[in-house]
Design a protein around this motif. Structure first.
Motif, short mmCIF file in Angstrom:
data_model
loop_
_atom_site.label_atom_id
_atom_site.label_comp_id
_atom_site.label_asym_id
_atom_site.label_seq_id
_atom_site.Cartn_x
_atom_site.Cartn_y
_atom_site.Cartn_z
N GLY A 14 0.74 -1.43 0.14
CA GLY A 14 -0.08 0.21 0.08
C GLY A 14 0.74 1.23 0.15
O GLY A 14 1.83 1.30 -0.75
N LEU A 15 0.47 2.20 0.80
CA LEU A 15 1.07 3.44 0.90
C LEU A 15 1.80 3.70 2.25
O LEU A 15 1.69 4.76 3.02
N SER A 16 2.25 2.40 2.58
CA SER A 16 3.07 2.40 4.24
C SER A 16 4.04 3.44 4.16
O SER A 16 4.58 3.69 5.47
N ASP A 17 4.80 3.73 2.94
CA ASP A 17 5.83 4.75 3.00
C ASP A 17 5.42 6.18 3.77
O ASP A 17 6.29 6.93 4.32
N PHE A 18 3.90 6.66 3.85
CA PHE A 18 3.51 7.96 4.30
C PHE A 18 2.87 7.71 5.55
O PHE A 18 1.58 8.14 5.79
N LYS A 19 3.60 6.80 6.60
CA LYS A 19 2.73 6.74 7.77
C LYS A 19 2.50 8.15 8.57
O LYS A 19 1.39 8.11 9.27
N GLU A 20 3.26 9.07 8.61
CA GLU A 20 3.18 10.17 8.99
C GLU A 20 1.87 11.01 8.56
O GLU A 20 1.13 11.94 9.39
N PHE A 21 1.30 10.75 7.56
CA PHE A 21 0.20 11.31 6.67
C PHE A 21 -0.87 10.38 6.60
O PHE A 21 -1.82 10.46 5.84
N ARG A 22 -0.96 9.25 7.45
CA ARG A 22 -1.94 8.21 7.38
C ARG A 22 -3.34 8.87 7.45
O ARG A 22 -4.08 8.61 6.52
N ILE A 23 -3.79 9.51 8.59
CA ILE A 23 -5.12 10.07 8.67
C ILE A 23 -5.59 11.18 7.38
O ILE A 23 -6.83 10.84 6.85
N PRO A 24 -4.84 12.13 7.37
CA PRO A 24 -5.22 13.00 6.05
C PRO A 24 -5.18 12.31 4.79
O PRO A 24 -6.05 12.50 4.05
N MET A 25 -4.55 11.56 4.60
CA MET A 25 -4.26 10.48 3.04
C MET A 25 -5.84 9.87 3.19
O MET A 25 -6.46 9.57 2.33
N SER A 26 -5.96 9.06 4.36
CA SER A 26 -7.30 8.44 4.47
C SER A 26 -8.39 9.20 4.17
O SER A 26 -9.45 8.83 3.45
N LEU A 27 -8.48 10.31 4.66
CA LEU A 27 -9.82 11.36 4.62
C LEU A 27 -9.77 11.89 3.24
O LEU A 27 -10.68 11.94 2.61
N ILE A 29 -8.70 10.33 0.26
CA ILE A 29 -9.07 9.21 -0.37
C ILE A 29 -10.70 9.02 -0.20
O ILE A 29 -11.33 8.66 -1.19
N LEU A 30 -11.03 9.08 0.89
CA LEU A 30 -12.44 8.93 1.31
C LEU A 30 -13.34 10.13 0.59
O LEU A 30 -14.25 9.67 0.01
N LEU A 31 -12.78 11.18 0.74
CA LEU A 31 -13.43 12.43 0.09
C LEU A 31 -13.56 12.14 -1.51
O LEU A 31 -14.40 12.63 -2.04
N ILE A 32 -12.52 11.76 -2.16
CA ILE A 32 -12.36 11.63 -3.57
C ILE A 32 -13.44 10.27 -3.83
O ILE A 32 -14.07 10.44 -4.90
N TYR A 33 -13.52 9.28 -3.08
CA TYR A 33 -14.34 8.26 -3.40
C TYR A 33 -15.78 8.97 -3.29
O TYR A 33 -16.68 8.44 -4.20
N VAL A 34 -16.16 9.71 -2.43
CA VAL A 34 -17.53 10.12 -2.09
C VAL A 34 -17.69 11.06 -3.46
O VAL A 34 -18.59 11.03 -4.00
N ALA A 35 -16.79 11.89 -3.80
CA ALA A 35 -16.90 12.91 -5.18
C ALA A 35 -17.14 12.12 -6.20
O ALA A 35 -17.97 12.42 -7.17
N THR A 73 -15.31 1.50 -5.80
CA THR A 73 -15.37 1.14 -4.77
C THR A 73 -14.63 -0.15 -4.22
O THR A 73 -14.27 -0.12 -3.10
N ILE A 74 -14.11 -0.87 -5.07
CA ILE A 74 -13.33 -1.82 -4.99
C ILE A 74 -11.90 -1.31 -4.39
O ILE A 74 -11.10 -1.84 -3.19
N CYS A 75 -11.27 -0.33 -4.89
CA CYS A 75 -10.05 0.30 -4.69
C CYS A 75 -9.89 1.34 -3.55
O CYS A 75 -9.40 1.11 -2.61
N ALA A 76 -10.62 2.39 -3.77
CA ALA A 76 -10.63 3.51 -3.01
C ALA A 76 -11.05 3.49 -1.52
O ALA A 76 -10.60 3.63 -0.42
N SER A 77 -12.37 2.53 -1.45
CA SER A 77 -12.93 2.37 -0.05
C SER A 77 -12.01 1.39 0.77
O SER A 77 -11.84 1.74 2.00
N HIS A 78 -11.40 0.30 0.05
CA HIS A 78 -10.74 -0.45 0.65
C HIS A 78 -9.44 0.12 1.32
O HIS A 78 -8.83 0.06 2.27
#
Length: 309
Positions: A14-27, A29-35, A73-78
């Motif tokens: 995954g994107l384990s290289d960006f642990k310090e940005f874990r929460i912002p990146m998750s939000l 991606i979730l925002l992009i998925y909803v859009a 749905t397959i990629c972004a949500s997971h």
């Protein structure tokens, strides 16, 4: 390398290289998925509700939106859930399910884009024969055939994947499970899997690519023969949105699958983010911005809604 065995879990890099940005990146991606869901659902609703948009071109555009919703749905949500929780493990059954559905939807999208390019070819190069050559009934038959054909092919690939064994542990250097990766990571004999995969790529993938390319060669030749500037602009506007989507799809696909991943895993994963998350969002945006019919339909819908309030 460890012993070859049938694993119950894989490690997804995954994107384990960006642990310090874990929460912002998750939000994000979730925002992009909803859009993405909102944009593609809006496009489908506009086409279904407006009789003027119930034409072959918009029928296939709805198919494209459905595929984008499923892929996202397959990629972004997971991916958003995994980044937020920090969980890098993925069940074998979940991985195989991802392989099947992602392969099915991506290969179907390839065919849909090819059919749409042929539709634009007939509309621009043979406008007087368009209604006799392209009908809604024919479009339904073609779309059904494409969905069923790719379902059977991807089911066959998935069943062949079930016979493979993998080293313990198996680290998948990507955002999600893909057929190419599982074949490369397996310690079993993958000659049958590779034969089936590359046979399909040659027979179907290259055929779709060359038909799409040939369609646009004839389209541009026809456009260049139009002497009136307004006529040329109108002809170009009918295919520019689809051409942009085709360019993004093939451009990101070629980079995602044919660049040297062993030299730059991070670049490959970042491109996968664009390929699987941003592209489904861009498709409805591109069509909405470039298509006057869709914008007019949206304006009328908003007017009707405001008048009832």
């Amino acid at each position: 390398m460890g012993n070859q065995t049938f694993l119950s879990e894989f490690i997804l890099l995954g994107l384990s290289d960006f642990k310090e940005f874990r929460i912002p990146m998750s939000l994000l991606i979730l925002l992009i998925y909803v859009a993405t869901l909102a944009g593609n659902l809006l496009l489908i609703i506009l086409v279904v509700s407006d009789s003027h948009l119930q034409t072959p071109m918009y029928f296939f555009l709805c198919n494209l939106s459905v595929l984008d919703i499923f892929n996202s749905t397959i990629c972004a949500s997971h991916l958003s859930f995994d980044i937020f929780t920090g969980n890098r493990l993925i069940l074998y059954s979940t991985c195989v399910t991802q392989v099947f559905f992602f392969s099915w939807f991506i290969s179907t999208e390839l065919f849909v884009l090819e059919i749409m390019s042929f539709d634009r070819y007939v509309a621009i190069c043979h406008p007087l024969r368009y209604t006799t050559m392209i009908s809604i009934q024919l479009c339904v038959h073609m779309a059904s055939g494409v969905w069923i054909l790719n379902f059977v092919c991807c089911l066959m690939h998935t069943l062949c994947t079930l016979r493979l064994s993998f080293p313990d542990p198996t680290i998948i250097p990507g955002l999600f499970c893909e057929l190419f990766q599982l074949i490369q990571l397996s310690g079993s004999d993958t000659s049958l899997n590779s034969l089936l995969l590359y046979t399909e790529l040659v027979c179907f993938g290259l055929t779709c690519f060359f038909i799409t390319l040939l369609s646009y060669v004839y389209i541009f030749k026809t456009i260049l023969k139009i002497k009136l500037t307004d006529g040329r602009r109108k002809a170009y506007s009918t295919c520019s949105s689809h051409l942009a989507v085709v360019f993004i799809f093939y451009g990101t696909s070629f980079f995602n699958y044919f660049h040297p991943k062993t030299k730059n895993f991070l670049a490959g994963r970042l491109m996968s983010v664009f390929y699987t998350i941003f592209t489904p969002l861009l498709n409805p945006v591109i069509y909405s911005l470039r298509n006057s019919d869709l914008k007019e339909s949206l304006r009328k819908s908003l007017s009707r809604i405001s008048s009832t309030l």
